[in-house]
Design a protein around this motif. Sequence first.
Motif, PDB file in Angstrom:
ATOM      1  N   LEU A   1      -0.708 -42.569 -12.142  1.00 54.44           N
ATOM      2  CA  LEU A   1      -0.962 -43.174 -10.831  1.00 54.44           C
ATOM      3  C   LEU A   1      -1.048 -44.695 -10.935  1.00 54.44           C
ATOM      4  O   LEU A   1      -0.586 -45.411 -10.038  1.00 54.44           O
ATOM      5  N   GLU A   2      -1.619 -45.191 -12.016  1.00 57.85           N
ATOM      6  CA  GLU A   2      -1.716 -46.637 -12.201  1.00 57.85           C
ATOM      7  C   GLU A   2      -0.347 -47.278 -12.405  1.00 57.85           C
ATOM      8  O   GLU A   2      -0.152 -48.445 -12.076  1.00 57.85           O
ATOM      9  N   GLN A   3       0.593 -46.533 -12.955  1.00 56.09           N
ATOM     10  CA  GLN A   3       1.930 -47.057 -13.237  1.00 56.09           C
ATOM     11  C   GLN A   3       2.960 -46.618 -12.198  1.00 56.09           C
ATOM     12  O   GLN A   3       4.165 -46.748 -12.428  1.00 56.09           O
ATOM     13  N   PHE A   4       2.515 -46.127 -11.055  1.00 56.34           N
ATOM     14  CA  PHE A   4       3.448 -45.573 -10.072  1.00 56.34           C
ATOM     15  C   PHE A   4       4.454 -46.606  -9.578  1.00 56.34           C
ATOM     16  O   PHE A   4       5.601 -46.271  -9.289  1.00 56.34           O
ATOM     17  N   SER A   5       4.068 -47.868  -9.486  1.00 60.08           N
ATOM     18  CA  SER A   5       5.014 -48.892  -9.026  1.00 60.08           C
ATOM     19  C   SER A   5       6.200 -48.991  -9.979  1.00 60.08           C
ATOM     20  O   SER A   5       7.331 -49.242  -9.547  1.00 60.08           O
ATOM     21  N   GLU A   6       5.990 -48.784 -11.260  1.00 59.99           N
ATOM     22  CA  GLU A   6       7.084 -48.811 -12.227  1.00 59.99           C
ATOM     23  C   GLU A   6       7.859 -47.497 -12.226  1.00 59.99           C
ATOM     24  O   GLU A   6       9.054 -47.472 -12.506  1.00 59.99           O
ATOM     25  N   ILE A   7       7.174 -46.398 -11.952  1.00 62.12           N
ATOM     26  CA  ILE A   7       7.817 -45.080 -11.933  1.00 62.12           C
ATOM     27  C   ILE A   7       8.680 -44.912 -10.688  1.00 62.12           C
ATOM     28  O   ILE A   7       9.667 -44.171 -10.704  1.00 62.12           O
ATOM     29  N   ARG A   8       8.341 -45.627  -9.610  1.00 64.21           N
ATOM     30  CA  ARG A   8       9.049 -45.477  -8.341  1.00 64.21           C
ATOM     31  C   ARG A   8      10.558 -45.671  -8.502  1.00 64.21           C
ATOM     32  O   ARG A   8      11.351 -44.984  -7.868  1.00 64.21           O
ATOM     33  N   ALA A   9      10.973 -46.576  -9.376  1.00 61.30           N
ATOM     34  CA  ALA A   9      12.399 -46.861  -9.561  1.00 61.30           C
ATOM     35  C   ALA A   9      13.164 -45.660 -10.121  1.00 61.30           C
ATOM     36  O   ALA A   9      14.353 -45.504  -9.852  1.00 61.30           O
TER      37      ALA A   9
ATOM     38  N   PHE B   1      11.980 -42.382  -9.806  1.00 66.20           N
ATOM     39  CA  PHE B   1      11.284 -41.203  -9.293  1.00 66.20           C
ATOM     40  C   PHE B   1      12.225 -40.025  -9.032  1.00 66.20           C
ATOM     41  O   PHE B   1      11.954 -38.903  -9.468  1.00 66.20           O
ATOM     42  N   MET B   2      13.321 -40.247  -8.332  1.00 67.54           N
ATOM     43  CA  MET B   2      14.226 -39.134  -8.006  1.00 67.54           C
ATOM     44  C   MET B   2      14.878 -38.532  -9.256  1.00 67.54           C
ATOM     45  O   MET B   2      14.914 -37.301  -9.393  1.00 67.54           O
ATOM     46  N   PRO B   3      15.406 -39.335 -10.182  1.00 64.99           N
ATOM     47  CA  PRO B   3      15.927 -38.719 -11.407  1.00 64.99           C
ATOM     48  C   PRO B   3      14.842 -37.953 -12.174  1.00 64.99           C
ATOM     49  O   PRO B   3      15.109 -36.894 -12.749  1.00 64.99           O
ATOM     50  N   LEU B   4      13.628 -38.478 -12.161  1.00 58.90           N
ATOM     51  CA  LEU B   4      12.519 -37.816 -12.841  1.00 58.90           C
ATOM     52  C   LEU B   4      12.223 -36.458 -12.206  1.00 58.90           C
ATOM     53  O   LEU B   4      12.050 -35.454 -12.912  1.00 58.90           O
ATOM     54  N   VAL B   5      12.196 -36.410 -10.885  1.00 57.98           N
ATOM     55  CA  VAL B   5      11.956 -35.145 -10.178  1.00 57.98           C
ATOM     56  C   VAL B   5      13.074 -34.154 -10.480  1.00 57.98           C
ATOM     57  O   VAL B   5      12.824 -32.971 -10.740  1.00 57.98           O
ATOM     58  N   LEU B   6      14.319 -34.622 -10.483  1.00 55.73           N
ATOM     59  CA  LEU B   6      15.457 -33.755 -10.780  1.00 55.73           C
ATOM     60  C   LEU B   6      15.357 -33.189 -12.199  1.00 55.73           C
ATOM     61  O   LEU B   6      15.570 -31.991 -12.416  1.00 55.73           O
ATOM     62  N   ILE B   7      15.010 -34.035 -13.146  1.00 61.83           N
ATOM     63  CA  ILE B   7      14.869 -33.581 -14.538  1.00 61.83           C
ATOM     64  C   ILE B   7      13.761 -32.544 -14.647  1.00 61.83           C
ATOM     65  O   ILE B   7      13.922 -31.514 -15.324  1.00 61.83           O
ATOM     66  N   VAL B   8      12.643 -32.765 -13.987  1.00 62.40           N
ATOM     67  CA  VAL B   8      11.524 -31.824 -14.048  1.00 62.40           C
ATOM     68  C   VAL B   8      11.924 -30.477 -13.444  1.00 62.40           C
ATOM     69  O   VAL B   8      11.659 -29.417 -14.016  1.00 62.40           O
ATOM     70  N   VAL B   9      12.591 -30.509 -12.294  1.00 62.17           N
ATOM     71  CA  VAL B   9      12.982 -29.254 -11.629  1.00 62.17           C
ATOM     72  C   VAL B   9      13.996 -28.490 -12.475  1.00 62.17           C
ATOM     73  O   VAL B   9      13.838 -27.283 -12.718  1.00 62.17           O
ATOM     74  N   VAL B  10      15.024 -29.179 -12.960  1.00 63.55           N
ATOM     75  CA  VAL B  10      16.073 -28.502 -13.741  1.00 63.55           C
ATOM     76  C   VAL B  10      15.494 -27.950 -15.051  1.00 63.55           C
ATOM     77  O   VAL B  10      15.754 -26.798 -15.417  1.00 63.55           O
ATOM     78  N   SER B  11      14.695 -28.756 -15.740  1.00 64.05           N
ATOM     79  CA  SER B  11      14.144 -28.281 -17.008  1.00 64.05           C
ATOM     80  C   SER B  11      13.179 -27.115 -16.790  1.00 64.05           C
ATOM     81  O   SER B  11      13.128 -26.192 -17.607  1.00 64.05           O
ATOM     82  N   THR B  12      12.438 -27.127 -15.687  1.00 65.29           N
ATOM     83  CA  THR B  12      11.540 -26.010 -15.393  1.00 65.29           C
ATOM     84  C   THR B  12      12.325 -24.732 -15.162  1.00 65.29           C
ATOM     85  O   THR B  12      11.974 -23.666 -15.687  1.00 65.29           O
ATOM     86  N   VAL B  13      13.402 -24.812 -14.410  1.00 66.29           N
ATOM     87  CA  VAL B  13      14.236 -23.632 -14.151  1.00 66.29           C
ATOM     88  C   VAL B  13      14.859 -23.121 -15.455  1.00 66.29           C
ATOM     89  O   VAL B  13      14.881 -21.908 -15.715  1.00 66.29           O
ATOM     90  N   VAL B  14      15.345 -24.031 -16.297  1.00 60.82           N
ATOM     91  CA  VAL B  14      15.956 -23.625 -17.565  1.00 60.82           C
ATOM     92  C   VAL B  14      14.921 -22.943 -18.464  1.00 60.82           C
ATOM     93  O   VAL B  14      15.210 -21.897 -19.065  1.00 60.82           O
ATOM     94  N   VAL B  15      13.733 -23.500 -18.553  1.00 56.78           N
ATOM     95  CA  VAL B  15      12.683 -22.896 -19.386  1.00 56.78           C
ATOM     96  C   VAL B  15      12.286 -21.529 -18.844  1.00 56.78           C
ATOM     97  O   VAL B  15      12.112 -20.579 -19.612  1.00 56.78           O
ATOM     98  N   MET B  16      12.157 -21.410 -17.531  1.00 59.63           N
ATOM     99  CA  MET B  16      11.801 -20.115 -16.944  1.00 59.63           C
ATOM    100  C   MET B  16      12.890 -19.078 -17.217  1.00 59.63           C
ATOM    101  O   MET B  16      12.584 -17.925 -17.556  1.00 59.63           O
TER     102      MET B  16
END
Length: 120
Positions: free
Chosen positions: A75-83, A85-100
Amino acid sequence: MKYAKQIFIIFLVTMLGELLNFLLPLPVPAGVYGLFILLAALCSGLVKLPDVEDFGGFLLEAMPMMFIPAAVGLLEQFSEIRAIFMPLVLIVVVSTVVVMAATGKAAELVIRAKRERETK
């Protein structure tokens, strides 16, 4: 006294994992070594489940609190993560589906092998 024995066993396994991490030049965290040592000890009967069950349950119940500092750091670094954010969300969703999916397939294979062994 029961809890002291359980804490001792879990801390001993943790220290053995740390020792392996120090001695072996592999990129494996010490906690993973410790988990494999504990699994081997449980499977071999060297350590019985009741010998670590209560304190292990406590550690599992306390685990969510261990993620609070990491979440605050994010949360403290969210301003840097914002750039990113969308690729990060995509990676999390895809990797979660692959692991499941991989976990499901592995479970199916284990169940199928067990059934085939039982029918023989």
